[in-house]
Design a protein around this motif. Structure first.
Motif, short mmCIF file in Angstrom:
data_model
loop_
_atom_site.label_atom_id
_atom_site.label_comp_id
_atom_site.label_asym_id
_atom_site.label_seq_id
_atom_site.Cartn_x
_atom_site.Cartn_y
_atom_site.Cartn_z
N GLU A 6 25.94 39.99 47.15
CA GLU A 6 26.01 38.41 47.92
C GLU A 6 26.00 36.97 47.49
N LEU A 7 26.65 36.06 47.68
CA LEU A 7 26.42 35.02 46.86
C LEU A 7 25.53 34.15 48.29
N HIS A 8 24.69 33.44 47.59
CA HIS A 8 23.56 32.84 48.17
C HIS A 8 23.63 31.09 48.05
N ASP A 62 19.49 34.74 39.74
CA ASP A 62 19.66 33.69 39.96
C ASP A 62 21.08 33.38 39.00
N GLN A 63 21.19 31.94 38.97
CA GLN A 63 22.60 31.45 38.62
C GLN A 63 22.42 31.76 37.05
N ARG A 64 20.92 30.84 36.73
CA ARG A 64 20.82 31.44 35.00
C ARG A 64 20.97 33.13 34.71
N GLU A 65 20.48 33.87 35.46
CA GLU A 65 21.20 34.95 35.12
C GLU A 65 21.90 35.48 34.82
N ALA A 66 22.94 35.12 36.07
CA ALA A 66 23.91 35.10 36.91
C ALA A 66 25.18 34.77 35.48
N ALA A 67 24.79 34.07 34.90
CA ALA A 67 25.38 33.38 33.39
C ALA A 67 25.61 34.27 32.73
N ALA A 68 24.40 34.86 32.40
CA ALA A 68 24.16 35.00 31.05
C ALA A 68 24.47 36.88 31.03
N ALA A 69 25.00 37.18 32.34
CA ALA A 69 25.53 38.94 32.83
C ALA A 69 26.70 38.80 32.60
N LEU A 70 26.93 37.33 32.63
CA LEU A 70 28.70 37.13 32.24
C LEU A 70 29.04 37.62 30.93
N GLY A 71 28.68 37.33 30.25
CA GLY A 71 28.88 38.07 29.16
C GLY A 71 28.69 39.89 28.29
N GLU A 72 28.30 40.01 29.56
CA GLU A 72 28.90 41.66 29.52
C GLU A 72 29.46 41.68 30.17
N GLU A 83 40.18 52.98 37.91
CA GLU A 83 41.05 52.17 37.90
C GLU A 83 39.75 51.52 39.13
N GLU A 84 39.21 52.33 39.66
CA GLU A 84 37.80 51.97 41.44
C GLU A 84 36.46 51.19 39.99
N GLN A 85 36.43 51.59 39.14
CA GLN A 85 35.31 51.16 38.45
C GLN A 85 35.69 50.08 37.90
N ARG A 86 37.10 49.50 37.10
CA ARG A 86 37.70 48.40 37.06
C ARG A 86 37.29 47.41 37.93
N ALA A 87 38.22 47.79 38.84
CA ALA A 87 38.50 46.63 40.06
C ALA A 87 36.70 46.60 40.15
N ALA A 88 35.59 47.49 40.60
CA ALA A 88 34.56 47.01 40.73
C ALA A 88 33.48 45.28 38.88
N ALA A 89 34.38 45.97 38.22
CA ALA A 89 33.60 45.36 37.01
C ALA A 89 34.85 44.17 37.40
N VAL A 90 35.41 44.10 37.44
CA VAL A 90 36.09 43.21 37.63
C VAL A 90 36.12 41.59 38.48
N ASP A 91 35.34 42.47 40.00
CA ASP A 91 34.87 41.90 41.16
C ASP A 91 33.39 41.35 41.11
N LEU A 92 32.75 42.07 40.12
CA LEU A 92 31.32 41.17 39.39
C LEU A 92 31.75 40.71 39.29
N GLU A 93 32.72 40.28 38.16
CA GLU A 93 32.91 39.43 37.53
C GLU A 93 32.94 38.42 37.83
N ARG A 94 34.06 37.95 39.24
CA ARG A 94 34.47 36.63 40.48
C ARG A 94 32.85 36.85 40.34
N MET A 95 32.31 37.56 40.39
CA MET A 95 31.20 36.21 42.03
C MET A 95 29.97 36.73 41.34
N LEU A 96 29.37 36.99 39.74
CA LEU A 96 28.92 36.65 38.60
C LEU A 96 29.12 34.20 38.60
#
Length: 112
Positions: A6-8, A62-72, A83-96
């Motif tokens: 969830e994004l808040h 937080d916003q800063r941790e999300a930005a840093a996690a994008l690099g991973e 494909e299920e894992q790949r879709a989850a990772a892409v979704d995680l990237e979008r939310m981060l």
């Protein structure tokens, strides 16, 4: 076991449902199983920010941790075995990315 995201607009308060609903901007729960499985593949290296996500409890970035996690994300995508894992990772990237672009944004990883 699955992990919802969830994004808040502010840090959510787990014990205050009214506040949590008021700050919710976007949610993603459809890839929870795949996300839990691919995060399980992470090496036991606490240098990964994504390693902090607990599939059994709540985790906040937080916003800063999300930005840093994008690099991973590229390294996480390399660990995906289906494909299920790949879709989850892409979704995680979008939310981060959404969190990193939201002033005062917080991601709430909702574990089982």
């Amino acid at each position: 076991m699955g992990i919802g995201i969830e994004l808040h607009s502010a840090r959510p308060r787990r014990l205050d449902p009214a506040h949590t609903r008021a700050t919710l901007l976007r949610a993603s729960h459809e890839h929870g199983e795949g996300l839990a499985r691919v995060l399980h593949e992470l090496p036991l290296d606490r240098g990964w920010r994504l390693w902090r996500i607990d599939p059994y409890d709540h985790t906040f970035f937080d916003q800063r941790e999300a930005a840093a996690a994008l690099g991973e994300i590229d390294r996480l995508l390399a660990l995906c075995v289906d494909e299920e894992q790949r879709a989850a990772a892409v979704d995680l990237e979008r939310m981060l990315g959404a969190c990193a672009a939201t002033s005062g944004g917080w991601l709430w990883f909702v574990g089982d």
